[in-house]
Design a protein around this motif. Structure first.
Motif, PDB file in Angstrom:
ATOM      1  N   GLN A 268      10.767   9.128   3.612  1.00  0.00           N
ATOM      2  CA  GLN A 268       9.996   7.826   2.856  1.00  0.00           C
ATOM      3  C   GLN A 268      10.750   8.033   1.460  1.00  0.00           C
ATOM      4  O   GLN A 268      10.417   7.699   0.178  1.00  0.00           O
ATOM      5  CB  GLN A 268       8.748   8.752   2.495  1.00  0.00           C
ATOM      6  CG  GLN A 268       8.088   8.280   3.485  1.00  0.00           C
ATOM      7  CD  GLN A 268       8.621   6.871   4.595  1.00  0.00           C
ATOM      8  OE1 GLN A 268       7.735   5.759   4.359  1.00  0.00           O
ATOM      9  NE2 GLN A 268       9.294   6.662   5.157  1.00  0.00           N
TER      10      GLN A 268
ATOM     11  N   CYS B 275      -2.539   9.985   4.709  1.00  0.00           N
ATOM     12  CA  CYS B 275      -1.818   9.290   3.291  1.00  0.00           C
ATOM     13  C   CYS B 275      -2.864   8.432   2.719  1.00  0.00           C
ATOM     14  O   CYS B 275      -4.053   7.988   3.174  1.00  0.00           O
ATOM     15  CB  CYS B 275      -2.060   7.971   4.372  1.00  0.00           C
ATOM     16  SG  CYS B 275      -0.958   6.524   3.256  1.00  0.00           S
ATOM     17  N   PRO B 276      -2.430   8.948   1.466  1.00  0.00           N
ATOM     18  CA  PRO B 276      -3.610   8.530   0.470  1.00  0.00           C
ATOM     19  C   PRO B 276      -4.202   7.272   0.367  1.00  0.00           C
ATOM     20  O   PRO B 276      -5.306   6.847  -0.114  1.00  0.00           O
ATOM     21  CB  PRO B 276      -2.899   8.329  -1.147  1.00  0.00           C
ATOM     22  CG  PRO B 276      -1.222   8.688  -0.888  1.00  0.00           C
ATOM     23  CD  PRO B 276      -1.594   8.838   1.020  1.00  0.00           C
ATOM     24  N   THR B 277      -2.979   5.886   0.630  1.00  0.00           N
ATOM     25  CA  THR B 277      -3.772   4.789   0.966  1.00  0.00           C
ATOM     26  C   THR B 277      -4.161   4.124   2.576  1.00  0.00           C
ATOM     27  O   THR B 277      -4.804   2.922   2.498  1.00  0.00           O
ATOM     28  CB  THR B 277      -2.794   3.728   0.534  1.00  0.00           C
ATOM     29  OG1 THR B 277      -1.911   3.759   1.300  1.00  0.00           O
ATOM     30  CG2 THR B 277      -2.509   4.170  -0.668  1.00  0.00           C
TER      31      THR B 277
ATOM     32  N   ARG C 287       0.846  -1.368  -0.002  1.00  0.00           N
ATOM     33  CA  ARG C 287      -0.206  -0.170   0.196  1.00  0.00           C
ATOM     34  C   ARG C 287       0.691   1.354   0.503  1.00  0.00           C
ATOM     35  O   ARG C 287      -0.037   2.480  -0.275  1.00  0.00           O
ATOM     36  CB  ARG C 287      -0.911   0.482   1.192  1.00  0.00           C
ATOM     37  CG  ARG C 287      -2.338  -0.805   1.429  1.00  0.00           C
ATOM     38  CD  ARG C 287      -2.781  -1.759   2.337  1.00  0.00           C
ATOM     39  NE  ARG C 287      -2.986   0.488   3.313  1.00  0.00           N
ATOM     40  CZ  ARG C 287      -3.764  -0.227   4.125  1.00  0.00           C
ATOM     41  NH1 ARG C 287      -3.399  -1.222   5.391  1.00  0.00           N
ATOM     42  NH2 ARG C 287      -4.019   0.874   5.268  1.00  0.00           N
ATOM     43  N   CYS C 288       2.431   1.065   1.034  1.00  0.00           N
ATOM     44  CA  CYS C 288       3.091   2.454   0.826  1.00  0.00           C
ATOM     45  C   CYS C 288       2.878   3.110  -0.601  1.00  0.00           C
ATOM     46  O   CYS C 288       3.724   2.189  -1.624  1.00  0.00           O
ATOM     47  CB  CYS C 288       3.769   2.231   1.867  1.00  0.00           C
ATOM     48  SG  CYS C 288       5.335   4.171   2.152  1.00  0.00           S
ATOM     49  N   LEU C 289       3.247   4.514  -0.846  1.00  0.00           N
ATOM     50  CA  LEU C 289       3.016   5.100  -2.372  1.00  0.00           C
ATOM     51  C   LEU C 289       4.830   5.627  -1.750  1.00  0.00           C
ATOM     52  O   LEU C 289       4.981   6.951  -3.098  1.00  0.00           O
ATOM     53  CB  LEU C 289       2.384   5.664  -3.234  1.00  0.00           C
ATOM     54  CG  LEU C 289       1.011   5.655  -2.601  1.00  0.00           C
ATOM     55  CD1 LEU C 289      -0.197   6.711  -3.188  1.00  0.00           C
ATOM     56  CD2 LEU C 289       0.845   3.644  -3.461  1.00  0.00           C
ATOM     57  N   SER C 290       5.806   5.920  -1.111  1.00  0.00           N
ATOM     58  CA  SER C 290       6.355   6.321  -0.670  1.00  0.00           C
ATOM     59  C   SER C 290       6.316   7.628  -1.556  1.00  0.00           C
ATOM     60  O   SER C 290       7.438   8.455  -1.772  1.00  0.00           O
ATOM     61  CB  SER C 290       8.189   6.235  -1.446  1.00  0.00           C
ATOM     62  OG  SER C 290       8.066   4.850  -0.992  1.00  0.00           O
ATOM     63  N   CYS C 291       4.826   8.071  -1.042  1.00  0.00           N
ATOM     64  CA  CYS C 291       4.421   9.776  -1.763  1.00  0.00           C
ATOM     65  C   CYS C 291       4.767  10.778  -0.819  1.00  0.00           C
ATOM     66  O   CYS C 291       5.419  11.798  -0.598  1.00  0.00           O
ATOM     67  CB  CYS C 291       3.128   9.921  -1.836  1.00  0.00           C
ATOM     68  SG  CYS C 291       2.669   9.931   0.219  1.00  0.00           S
ATOM     69  N   SER C 292       5.652  10.169   0.812  1.00  0.00           N
ATOM     70  CA  SER C 292       5.905  11.552   2.020  1.00  0.00           C
ATOM     71  C   SER C 292       5.059  11.939   2.453  1.00  0.00           C
ATOM     72  O   SER C 292       5.338  13.197   3.203  1.00  0.00           O
ATOM     73  CB  SER C 292       6.716  12.155   0.874  1.00  0.00           C
ATOM     74  OG  SER C 292       8.263  10.940   1.222  1.00  0.00           O
ATOM     75  N   ASN C 293       3.385  12.327   2.319  1.00  0.00           N
ATOM     76  CA  ASN C 293       2.772  12.911   2.727  1.00  0.00           C
ATOM     77  C   ASN C 293       2.659  12.558   4.463  1.00  0.00           C
ATOM     78  O   ASN C 293       2.723  13.874   5.144  1.00  0.00           O
ATOM     79  CB  ASN C 293       1.603  12.504   2.546  1.00  0.00           C
ATOM     80  CG  ASN C 293       1.002  13.208   1.553  1.00  0.00           C
ATOM     81  OD1 ASN C 293       1.486  13.584   1.062  1.00  0.00           O
ATOM     82  ND2 ASN C 293      -0.846  13.175   0.846  1.00  0.00           N
ATOM     83  N   CYS C 294       3.065  11.466   4.728  1.00  0.00           N
ATOM     84  CA  CYS C 294       2.746  11.434   6.355  1.00  0.00           C
ATOM     85  C   CYS C 294       3.754  12.434   6.826  1.00  0.00           C
ATOM     86  O   CYS C 294       3.697  12.462   8.110  1.00  0.00           O
ATOM     87  CB  CYS C 294       3.504  10.270   6.771  1.00  0.00           C
ATOM     88  SG  CYS C 294       4.244   9.320   5.187  1.00  0.00           S
TER      89      CYS C 294
ATOM     90  N   ILE D 168      -3.063   4.524   5.658  1.00  0.00           N
ATOM     91  CA  ILE D 168      -1.587   3.575   6.363  1.00  0.00           C
ATOM     92  C   ILE D 168      -1.815   4.165   7.926  1.00  0.00           C
ATOM     93  O   ILE D 168      -1.774   5.363   7.356  1.00  0.00           O
ATOM     94  CB  ILE D 168      -0.272   3.117   5.687  1.00  0.00           C
ATOM     95  CG1 ILE D 168       0.091   2.273   4.760  1.00  0.00           C
ATOM     96  CG2 ILE D 168       0.554   3.287   6.775  1.00  0.00           C
ATOM     97  CD1 ILE D 168       1.002   2.539   3.690  1.00  0.00           C
TER      98      ILE D 168
ATOM     99  N   LEU E  84       9.010   2.650   5.113  1.00  0.00           N
ATOM    100  CA  LEU E  84       8.176   2.925   6.480  1.00  0.00           C
ATOM    101  C   LEU E  84       8.211   2.705   7.447  1.00  0.00           C
ATOM    102  O   LEU E  84       7.661   3.165   8.714  1.00  0.00           O
ATOM    103  CB  LEU E  84       7.425   2.391   5.941  1.00  0.00           C
ATOM    104  CG  LEU E  84       6.052   2.634   6.497  1.00  0.00           C
ATOM    105  CD1 LEU E  84       5.249   3.845   6.364  1.00  0.00           C
ATOM    106  CD2 LEU E  84       4.406   1.396   5.943  1.00  0.00           C
TER     107      LEU E  84
END
Ligand code: FAD
Ligand code: SF4
Ligand code: FES
Lengths: 302, 374
Positions: free
Chosen positions: B310, B359-361, B265-272, B363, B330
């Motif tokens: 990330q 988190c877009p997914t 699930r993690c997109l490594s988008c760095s939002n978190c 997590i 993560l």
């Protein structure tokens, strides 16, 4: 008033220094003798630097790279002996690895370089007092231990042994120093290379002699008293892993084995977070750690 | 300070809402006022001109106020001016030792004064965490220090909790327990009853010149506060043995709950990381001006920007990457928040729930930790 605690000045501001000498060590590896210009109170607060610490060395527009001190005792080097202003002289040994180090490697005498430091904790020299000091190095890992070797007689160690490994004979750095240390007899030295074939000095009498094989093969026959020995290791992390394991098998405690590790660095001051290993910051808590401090942490190869 | 107010031993007073609002408006003559606008969980801190623009019933913001205003997302920390004979190092012999004239310039330290109004307890605790990073040794950060010095923080006890909040597990909320490191604490006493105002800092006691126009809190005010807090505590949905996580997560670094969540699930988008109020990581880059002409002048700026563990290059070094795998990245985030207490003497999370919300997914680090502890 906001309460702060620490050094506010200078840590993020580079100072100019002048290249006073350049020495080729091995293909792609050079040692630069550097003189700090600028007022004495300005960081880097040399000669306060200790073996094992590093500077962020760089040039405007190019960037910075963490580089360990390889010369802290200029009077003991051929290049440094005749220089004036010895107390402001120090040196770094740089391998042209990539963008920043490639640029730095092109410096010639008289060039200006910019640096910040010294950063980090050095080798725990006090641990060597009364013990046998074992230095295990691989490749460029000899550089941060060179100042330790040069001050060996003052450490109060019962003995000092250096085991050094390199890929090929021509990759062995500090050849003149190694020969001198060997002849001075203050420390015991054994050298080894992974690949003995490609020796430019083939046929000449090697001084000191070079074994072939991995450094672990030099460690195995060593006779050590585990509780009376302290080890400083520096080299590629995978080499440090196997070297440390040999020592553990011999009964040494992880707390007596010190390694100097490399991590991505951006600030050097404990703020940017890039160099984190578990709860540690490599730049301020390291780069020298005991094996025990790092063992079991994620993203560590030890 | 008047005799009457000085005798109020805890510097607590109950002030009607409209009187307090007038005082804030007046504070705007000396400070840039910054407070929450737009309500719910997607409010945002913005510069305002009047108290009335704020929504003090807001629940959360995407960007945390402390990190946003004390530690700028991008900031010039240094510049070099290059002038004179342009000479690239290494060519020194040819040019007879002529050197570029390079001067190192420090930008002025930030000087504007700002009042951050309505900062929730979790976010105040996050500021106290950032203080540990930037204000305690061996080196202190001059930019953060200057902003911290110039920022007046008015905290606000929460009036509601969201499904994602877990500040109660960390003692970071919903009511603020810290009694230092910020300036004032507000508790909304409910419809028409005004604010209970606590003056925490010397600065607040100096600036809050209407202290004596309030009334000292009575026992019934304090018990109403205790009841409000108790009822908020019942509203939390998340539960986790926080104390039990230290070194426990670390002993299961490759637990499937972590690796499977990240790999699937993690997109490594760095939002978190970006929305996290305690994430302090940044990168320093040099940006070069375009006039590197011979004899010309040019300026190179060192800019620091928020960065995230990330990002795949975060732990990259020459010849390797210590966190090349997505789950290693993560894990760094989850462990840094929930395990590595040894780093700064406290957990790296304040339980604000932002990383979960944005988190877009979806997590959720608390779910990962819970599964890892099973
Ligand atoms: C404590 C310590 C001591 C060291 N001592 C020495 C020493 O004594 N001698 C020595 O030779 N080396 C030493 N090193 C290693 C040296 O720091 C690295 O070889 C050096 O950082 C490589 O930098 P580079 O720019 O030349 O290489 P590159 O491969 O170009 O870059 C190295 C790293 O920087 C990143 N990077 C560079 N530019 C960018 C960019 N624009 N955007 C994103 N990422 C970028 C790369 O991704 C990579 O992670 C030491 C390292 C540490 C941590
Ligand atoms: S916000 Fe979610 S998807 Fe994005 S990096 Fe963080 S955990 Fe991964
Ligand atoms: S290099 Fe920035 S925190 Fe260590």
């Amino acid at each position: 008033m906001i309460e702060t605690e620490g050094n506010a000045k200078g840590a993020s501001v580079p100072v100019k220094a002048i290249i006073r000498g350049v020495k080729n060590e091995a293909p792609g590896v050079r040692t630069f003798l550097i003189e700090k210009s600028g007022p004495p109170a300005q960081p880097p607060c040399l000669p306060a630097a200790r073996p094992g610490q590093f500077n962020m060395l760089g040039y405007p527009g190019v960037g910075e790279a963490p580089i360990s001190f390889s010369v802290l005792h200029p009077e003991k080097t051929t290049e440094g002996r005749n220089q004036k202003n010895q107390k402001n002289l120090f040196g770094h040994t740089v391998r042209a690895a990539g963008r920043v180090t490639g640029f730095l490697s092109g410096f010639v005498e008289g060039d200006e370089v910019f640096l910040r430091g010294p950063f980090g904790r050095g080798w725990p020299l006090e641990e060597a007092r009364g013990k046998h000091l074992l230095l295990l190095t691989g490749g460029l890992g000899l550089a941060p231990l060179k100042p330790v070797i040069e001050m060996a007689p003052t450490l109060g160690a019962s003995g000092v042994t250096l085991l050094h490994g390199a890929r090929e004979p021509r990759d062995i750095i500090f050849k003149t120093e190694l020969a001198r240390w060997k002849s001075e007899g203050a420390i015991e030295i054994e050298l080894t290379v992974d690949n003995p074939e490609d020796n430019p000095d083939k046929g000449q009498k090697q001084q000191p002699k070079i074994h072939s094989g991995l450094i672990t093969e030099l460690i195995r026959p060593l006779r050590i008293d585990p509780s009376e020995t302290v080890a400083f290791i520096c080299g590629p992390e995978i080499m440090m892993r196997f070297a440390a394991r040999e020592l553990l098998i011999k009964g040494m405690a992880g707390s007596g084995i010190y390694v100097s590790v490399e991590r991505r660095m951006s600030c050097g001051t404990g703020h940017c977070g890039h160099c984190q290993i578990g709860p540690w910051f490599t730049c301020k808590d390291g780069p020298v750690f005991s094996y025990t401090q790092l063992k079991g942490l994620p993203d560590v190869i030890l | 300070m008047t005799g009457a107010s000085a005798s109020q031993k805890d510097y607590k007073t109950v002030i009607p809402g409209d009187v307090f609002a007038l005082w804030v408006d007046r504070l705007g003559e000396q400070y840039t006022l910054t407070g929450p606008v737009g309500g719910g969980v997607t409010a945002r801190f913005e510069d305002i001109s009047r108290f009335a623009q704020m929504d003090l019933d807001y629940q959360s913001t995407m960007l945390p106020p402390g990190k946003r205003y004390l530690f700028e997302p991008a900031e010039e920390i240094l510049s070099y001016d290059i002038s004179g004979e342009s000479n690239i190092p290494g060519n020194n012999r040819e040019t007879g030792g002529k050197q570029q004239k390079i001067s190192v310039n420090l930008p002025g330290l930030p000087a504007g004064r700002r009042a951050l109004i309505g900062v929730h307890p979790c976010d105040v605790n996050a500021i106290l965490y950032l203080d540990k990073v930037f204000l305690r040794g061996p080196y202190i950060d001059p930019f953060y220090t200057a902003r911290r010095e110039n920022t007046f923080i008015i905290a606000l006890n929460c009036k509601s909790v969201t499904d994602l909040c877990f500040c109660h597990l960390l003692g970071a909320g919903p009511y603020l327990k810290a009694r230092a490191g910020y300036d004032m604490l507000l508790t909304d006493m409910g419809r028409g009853k005004g604010f209970l105002v606590e003056l925490v800092s010397e600065k607040a006691r100096e600036l809050f010149d209407i202290f004596s126009s309030g009334r000292p809190p009575e026992e019934k005010d304090l018990s109403a506060m205790r009841e409000a807090e108790a009822s908020l505590l019942k509203g939390f949905k998340k539960n986790l043995d926080m104390a039990g996580l230290q070194n426990a997560l670390l002993s299961r670094p490759d637990h499937h709950a972590l690796t499977e969540t990240s790999d699937s699930r993690c997109l490594s988008c760095s939002n978190c990381v970006m929305v996290c109020p305690t994430c302090f990581c940044h990168n320093v880059r040099e940006e070069t001006g375009l006039s590197l002409s011979r004899g010309g002048k040019s300026r190179i700026k060192k800019i620091r920007r928020w960065d995230a563990c990330q990002d795949i290059s975060f732990a990259k070094v020459h010849g390797g990457n210590f966190r090349a795998k997505r789950h290693a990245r993560l894990r760094q985030f989850v462990f840094h928040k929930l395990d590595y207490e040894g780093q700064l003497g406290t957990k790296g999370t304040v339980g604000c729930g932002r990383c979960i919300r944005w988190c877009p997914t979806g997590i959720d680090l608390t779910e990962i930790a819970m599964a890892m502890m099973k």
